[in-house]
Enzyme design. Sequence first.
Site, PDB file in Angstrom:
ATOM      1  N   GLU A  40      41.936  14.738  22.836  1.00 53.50           N
ATOM      2  CA  GLU A  40      41.497  13.552  23.571  1.00 53.50           C
ATOM      3  C   GLU A  40      41.623  13.904  25.047  1.00 53.50           C
ATOM      4  O   GLU A  40      42.719  14.223  25.513  1.00 53.50           O
ATOM      5  CB  GLU A  40      42.409  12.362  23.215  1.00 53.50           C
ATOM      6  N   GLU A  48      41.871   0.586  29.830  1.00 51.30           N
ATOM      7  CA  GLU A  48      43.022   0.231  29.009  1.00 51.30           C
ATOM      8  C   GLU A  48      43.811  -0.819  29.784  1.00 51.30           C
ATOM      9  O   GLU A  48      44.355  -0.533  30.859  1.00 51.30           O
ATOM     10  CB  GLU A  48      43.905   1.451  28.753  1.00 51.30           C
TER      11      GLU A  48
END
Length: 247
Positions: free
Chosen positions: A142, A227
């Site tokens: 990621e 986020e």
Amino acid sequence: MYLFSASAIATALSFATLCSAQTLSGQFTCAPAGEYTLCQNLWGELSGVGSQSSTLVGNSGNAVSWSTNWNWANNPNNVKSYANILSNTALGVQLDNIASAPTSWSWSYESQSQGIRADVAYDIWFGTAPSGSPATKGSSYEIMIWLSGLGGIQPVGSQILSNVTIAGHQWDLWTGPNSNWQVFSFKTANGDITNFNADLQEFFSYLTENEGVAPTQFVQAIQTGTEAFTGSAVLLTSSYSVAINSK
Ligand SMILES: *[C@@H]1O[C@H](CO)[C@@H](O)[C@H](O)[C@H]1NC(C)=O
């Protein structure tokens, strides 16, 4: 109901294909957006109290505009959501087959409460197979690129480098494991980058040349979004695009 600000409306008018703005409010809901998919992923909402909605402002060719309106409290170290846009076309190419991966992202906070904790970031997924969904057994890496990180939040793992110059900006590099994949996070070392224009290939080749990432890995997904941890904000992406050009 979601209320558009004046600047969101001005942005919307510049997107020729706009029919009507679509707003998502469920925990895991998505909407098609031309070459992209807008998803409101409130995966951590149970660790807090609040709500979020995400709106497709419009899309035109390879560009898309969207916004998200969030309000979360409690457990300040827990991510509540990752509202994001996923490219349906910039995927499935092996790293050593990428000639360039141009991207452009213009964004701003239209409003924010004091002391918000949130990032604004790319979330890019590599794996050994050409295709694979983000954050699954098929994920090897990621790669996050944080254009903003407010309120003292930190990427996964620990910091291994500071002030590395890539694509004309300085970054702190963090790494660590998450489930069955490894995370590399490039976090802006100089504050918010609100008009980002870069070739993602520069990040990818940095990782293959310096961090042991195999050039046989495939880009499986490129997401961009925010986020949210705590506070409240309206984040507008006035324009975003990404593409992968193969060799
Ligand atoms: C970070 O790197 C830039 C570009 O090389 C340099 O101008 C700057 O002084 C560096 N900052 C720190 C804190 O080392």
